[in-house]
Design a protein around this motif. Structure first.
Motif, PDB file in Angstrom:
ATOM      1  N   TYR A  13     -72.628 -14.806 -14.169  1.00 43.71           N
ATOM      2  CA  TYR A  13     -71.491 -14.553 -13.338  1.00 43.71           C
ATOM      3  C   TYR A  13     -70.609 -13.694 -14.141  1.00 43.71           C
ATOM      4  O   TYR A  13     -70.532 -13.430 -14.937  1.00 43.71           O
ATOM      5  N   HIS A  17     -70.470 -15.373 -18.044  1.00 46.07           N
ATOM      6  CA  HIS A  17     -71.253 -16.795 -18.106  1.00 46.07           C
ATOM      7  C   HIS A  17     -72.788 -16.476 -17.712  1.00 46.07           C
ATOM      8  O   HIS A  17     -72.875 -16.241 -16.569  1.00 46.07           O
ATOM      9  N   SER A  39     -75.005 -31.388 -16.215  1.00 53.39           N
ATOM     10  CA  SER A  39     -74.167 -30.432 -15.503  1.00 53.39           C
ATOM     11  C   SER A  39     -73.900 -29.177 -16.214  1.00 53.39           C
ATOM     12  O   SER A  39     -73.651 -29.178 -17.421  1.00 53.39           O
ATOM     13  N   GLY A  40     -73.881 -28.124 -15.265  1.00 46.65           N
ATOM     14  CA  GLY A  40     -73.795 -26.471 -15.862  1.00 46.65           C
ATOM     15  C   GLY A  40     -75.007 -26.117 -16.262  1.00 46.65           C
ATOM     16  O   GLY A  40     -75.173 -25.011 -16.764  1.00 46.65           O
ATOM     17  N   ALA A  41     -76.380 -26.747 -16.163  1.00 49.69           N
ATOM     18  CA  ALA A  41     -77.542 -26.365 -16.450  1.00 49.69           C
ATOM     19  C   ALA A  41     -77.822 -25.040 -15.656  1.00 49.69           C
ATOM     20  O   ALA A  41     -78.831 -24.329 -16.047  1.00 49.69           O
ATOM     21  N   GLY A  42     -77.324 -25.010 -14.581  1.00 49.03           N
ATOM     22  CA  GLY A  42     -77.921 -23.980 -13.633  1.00 49.03           C
ATOM     23  C   GLY A  42     -78.520 -24.298 -12.243  1.00 49.03           C
ATOM     24  O   GLY A  42     -79.066 -23.429 -11.685  1.00 49.03           O
ATOM     25  N   LYS A  43     -78.617 -25.598 -12.118  1.00 50.30           N
ATOM     26  CA  LYS A  43     -79.234 -26.072 -11.035  1.00 50.30           C
ATOM     27  C   LYS A  43     -78.709 -25.267  -9.705  1.00 50.30           C
ATOM     28  O   LYS A  43     -79.652 -24.987  -8.696  1.00 50.30           O
ATOM     29  N   SER A  44     -77.350 -25.689  -9.342  1.00 48.90           N
ATOM     30  CA  SER A  44     -76.786 -25.030  -8.291  1.00 48.90           C
ATOM     31  C   SER A  44     -76.850 -23.624  -7.978  1.00 48.90           C
ATOM     32  O   SER A  44     -77.363 -22.966  -7.072  1.00 48.90           O
ATOM     33  N   THR A  45     -77.022 -22.822  -9.124  1.00 50.75           N
ATOM     34  CA  THR A  45     -76.992 -21.523  -9.065  1.00 50.75           C
ATOM     35  C   THR A  45     -78.351 -21.136  -8.586  1.00 50.75           C
ATOM     36  O   THR A  45     -78.704 -20.276  -7.732  1.00 50.75           O
ATOM     37  N   GLU A  54     -75.762 -16.567  -3.808  1.00 47.57           N
ATOM     38  CA  GLU A  54     -75.628 -15.682  -4.984  1.00 47.57           C
ATOM     39  C   GLU A  54     -76.652 -14.958  -4.917  1.00 47.57           C
ATOM     40  O   GLU A  54     -77.758 -14.779  -4.432  1.00 47.57           O
TER      41      GLU A  54
END
Ligand code: ADP
Ligand code: ADP
Length: 229
Positions: A13, A17, A39-45, A54
């Motif tokens: 990003y 990050h 949480s923050g592992a990259g699943k949504s991305t 994205e």
């Protein structure tokens, strides 16, 4: 033909990050798989790269024969017709009926009214919402609201359905119900990818599981491996 392929995909990003690094996997027709990780592992991305919310920094995302790098402008909307998206908060229009919420994607693509009616009622029946078409989303239970979100994602008959924490707001019983509903979709040829941090729930489903850890794909567990546990 493979539905989706990630070839050494990285995403950084703006600001530096690194959300995904060198991620590689493929999804076959009618396959259901989970993406899990902290949480923050990259699943949504990872899911956002599939519906072009994205873009990757490196590597390629292939949807069938289509290299998503080359999908620009008007083609983005056309691509999104083939990928149904379900959100945790379902993002329904609160001032429109259940019917209208589900019909919207079809109206936007200029489908005829008669055909829209048929498609919407068919998906309502399939998801057990037949009686609720005139209700407003606020008059529905949390589980029904999420089913409307799923109906809206399915009505265009996508090749792939992606869901980001679809049970994040539901209690365990409703979560299991919604997961069972997702599990029934591949029978109709729709591949399904679900991001969830709820590892216990995911394991119970006995499907393929991709595990992300700080943006790296650290495990790709087959249903057979889960059956041994
Ligand atoms: P998950 O869905 O597993 O919680 P995300 O894909 O949302 O993970 O986020 C992965 C990492 O990327 C997190 O550290 C998050 O803070 C960061 N991130 C997500 N979106 C953005 C963004 N738009 N800008 C900067 N960093 C982001
Ligand atoms: P989601 O449930 O889709 O992961 P989040 O609550 O993580 O949503 O993030 C909401 C929005 O903020 C998303 O568009 C995401 O890309 C963005 N975002 C997440 N983390 C960061 C971050 N560290 N910096 C900037 N934007 C971020």
């Amino acid at each position: 033909m493979t539905v989706l392929r990630f070839d050494n995909v990285s995403k950084q990003y703006p600001g530096g990050h690194v959300a995904l690094s060198d991620v590689q996997f493929a999804v076959e027709p009618g396959e259901m798989l989970f993406i899990t990780g902290h949480s923050g592992a990259g699943k949504s991305t990872l899911l956002k790269l599939i519906h072009l919310a994205e873009r990757p920094t490196r590597g390629a995302v292939l949807f069938g024969e289509r290299n998503l790098l080359k999908v620009r402008g008007r083609r983005i909307a056309m691509h999104r017709r083939e990928v149904g998206v379900v959100y945790q908060d379902h993002r329904l229009l609160t001032d429109r009926s259940v019917f209208d919420n589900i019909a919207l994607p079809l109206i936007l693509r200029g489908m005829k009214r008669g055909e829209i009616g048929k498609r919407v009622r068919s998906v309502l029946e399939r998801l057990g919402l037949g009686e609720r078409e005139r209700a407003l989303p606020t008059q529905l239970s949390a589980g029904e609201q999420q089913r409307v979100g799923i109906a809206r994602a399915l009505v265009g008959e996508p090749r792939l359905l992606v869901a980001d924490e679809p049970t994040g707001n539901l209690d365990p019983t409703l979560s299991a119900e919604i997961m069972a509903l997702f599990a029934s979709l591949p029978e109709r040829g729709t591949s399904v990818m679900i991001a969830s941090h709820d590892l216990a729930l995911v394991k119970r489903m006995r499907k393929r599981v991709l595990v992300l850890d700080h943006g790296t794909l650290v495990d790709d567990i087959s249903p057979e491996d889960l059956a041994d546990e």
